[in-house]
Design a protein around this motif. Sequence first.
Motif, PDB file in Angstrom:
ATOM      1  N   PHE A  97       0.814  -1.208   0.000  1.00 25.08           N
ATOM      2  CA  PHE A  97       0.000   0.000   0.000  1.00 25.08           C
ATOM      3  C   PHE A  97       0.853   1.264   0.000  1.00 25.08           C
ATOM      4  O   PHE A  97       1.865   1.352   0.687  1.00 25.08           O
ATOM      5  N   GLY A  98       0.408   2.224  -0.770  1.00 25.36           N
ATOM      6  CA  GLY A  98       0.963   3.562  -0.715  1.00 25.36           C
ATOM      7  C   GLY A  98      -0.084   4.516  -0.178  1.00 25.36           C
ATOM      8  O   GLY A  98      -1.099   4.106   0.383  1.00 25.36           O
ATOM      9  N   HIS A  99       0.162   5.815  -0.365  1.00 29.25           N
ATOM     10  CA  HIS A  99      -0.805   6.818   0.063  1.00 29.25           C
ATOM     11  C   HIS A  99      -2.123   6.624  -0.699  1.00 29.25           C
ATOM     12  O   HIS A  99      -2.102   6.356  -1.898  1.00 29.25           O
ATOM     13  N   PRO A 100      -3.299   6.700  -0.040  1.00 30.96           N
ATOM     14  CA  PRO A 100      -3.549   7.129   1.345  1.00 30.96           C
ATOM     15  C   PRO A 100      -3.696   5.972   2.330  1.00 30.96           C
ATOM     16  O   PRO A 100      -4.042   6.203   3.486  1.00 30.96           O
ATOM     17  N   LEU A 101      -3.443   4.720   1.885  1.00 30.33           N
ATOM     18  CA  LEU A 101      -3.710   3.572   2.743  1.00 30.33           C
ATOM     19  C   LEU A 101      -2.551   3.239   3.676  1.00 30.33           C
ATOM     20  O   LEU A 101      -2.751   2.593   4.707  1.00 30.33           O
ATOM     21  N   ALA A 102      -1.353   3.676   3.352  1.00 30.13           N
ATOM     22  CA  ALA A 102      -0.185   3.282   4.139  1.00 30.13           C
ATOM     23  C   ALA A 102      -0.087   4.092   5.429  1.00 30.13           C
ATOM     24  O   ALA A 102      -0.582   5.215   5.531  1.00 30.13           O
ATOM     25  N   GLY A 103       0.579   3.472   6.418  1.00 31.53           N
ATOM     26  CA  GLY A 103       0.937   4.205   7.625  1.00 31.53           C
ATOM     27  C   GLY A 103      -0.038   4.133   8.774  1.00 31.53           C
ATOM     28  O   GLY A 103       0.199   4.734   9.827  1.00 31.53           O
ATOM     29  N   HIS A 104      -1.116   3.393   8.635  1.00 30.68           N
ATOM     30  CA  HIS A 104      -2.099   3.288   9.706  1.00 30.68           C
ATOM     31  C   HIS A 104      -1.840   2.027  10.516  1.00 30.68           C
ATOM     32  O   HIS A 104      -1.229   1.069  10.034  1.00 30.68           O
ATOM     33  N   PRO A 105      -2.294   1.974  11.774  1.00 30.90           N
ATOM     34  CA  PRO A 105      -2.036   0.787  12.596  1.00 30.90           C
ATOM     35  C   PRO A 105      -2.795  -0.430  12.087  1.00 30.90           C
ATOM     36  O   PRO A 105      -3.971  -0.324  11.711  1.00 30.90           O
ATOM     37  N   PHE A 106      -2.112  -1.553  12.041  1.00 24.14           N
ATOM     38  CA  PHE A 106      -2.776  -2.790  11.634  1.00 24.14           C
ATOM     39  C   PHE A 106      -3.829  -3.144  12.685  1.00 24.14           C
ATOM     40  O   PHE A 106      -3.625  -2.923  13.882  1.00 24.14           O
ATOM     41  N   PRO A 107      -4.979  -3.686  12.270  1.00 24.92           N
ATOM     42  CA  PRO A 107      -6.010  -4.036  13.257  1.00 24.92           C
ATOM     43  C   PRO A 107      -5.493  -4.974  14.346  1.00 24.92           C
ATOM     44  O   PRO A 107      -4.673  -5.867  14.079  1.00 24.92           O
ATOM     45  N   THR A 108      -5.951  -4.754  15.560  1.00 22.91           N
ATOM     46  CA  THR A 108      -5.644  -5.680  16.649  1.00 22.91           C
ATOM     47  C   THR A 108      -6.223  -7.044  16.305  1.00 22.91           C
ATOM     48  O   THR A 108      -7.393  -7.162  15.946  1.00 22.91           O
TER      49      THR A 108
END
Length: 321
Positions: free
Chosen positions: A166-177
């Motif tokens: 993933f690149g922007h805008p999907l990258a950089g968010h915390p993976f689900p617990t």
Amino acid sequence: MPELILRLPTRQPPARGLGPVATDVRAGLYGPLEHLFQTGRAAEIAGLGGVLAPDDPGGEEPWTVAAGALRHSRHLRVVAEFSPSFATPVYAAKVSATLQRAAGGRLGWRVAVGGDPAARAAQGDTVTGPDAFRRAAEFLTAAKGVWHQRPYTFEGDFYRVLDGGFGHPLAGHPFPTVYLSGTGEAELDLSAEHADVHLVRFGADLDAVRAALADRASAHGREVRLGVELSLSVRQTGRDDGPPEGVTGHWDGFAGLGHTVPEGLVGTPDELAAELDRLAGRGVDTFVVEATPALPEAYRLGEHVLPALEALAAREASGAR
């Protein structure tokens, strides 16, 4: 202080209307999922840590419910339960990345592995036995891979990913617990490699599970938190929708009330808090709770059980200093 996650009802109560008395031709003010979203809002208002949208073959679709619950809340953790047959790991990760963006990282995954083969087959999923666990391990590996790396390639028996990521805008968010469950060897092996929280049913041998899980997880350089899944009923006078009179403490009859989890606890807020605190003292930091009817029980848990649990934790903390 342990976290309480409320299991949302898998099926809605029958719609109530005025029958032949009057007809309103306007579109309904509340949609068919509003009861579930109201329950999620009640859990947030009451101070619970989260809700679980269960994977029930005869109930509402959990991803839709989870997305709505996230949209109708600001701080609530929402866990979607699903089988790896739901989608490819890349698509599941992409859906989740968008939800994480929209909800500030509050999404969790409960990956359902195994279960009744006939029920799974009715959903188009015929992968069973050891293959189901191998597929789940590949699913989680590939999903985490495209989430954290770009380009990412994975070659497995069930999935292939070629130069993904993933690149922007999907990258950089915390993976689900990630929540996994079970007490068997395959379940523990899968959790040791991939789970953030490992759930067991109320009454399981916590010491044995914790020791076995710690040994396996350390081989992967990981630590996995321990959770318990149970039913709760807050005993109060004037109620006729709970367990029979005289039932208190540990009870395995919740299935008769329509619960998915048959084992659990019945008691006053102080009694329930004491039992949950006892389990917390044995290393449990997450409780996935089933309570019926879920909406009013969410308020009872928040208004009565949580304060009692917080008081116990405060007393223990002051005594330890």
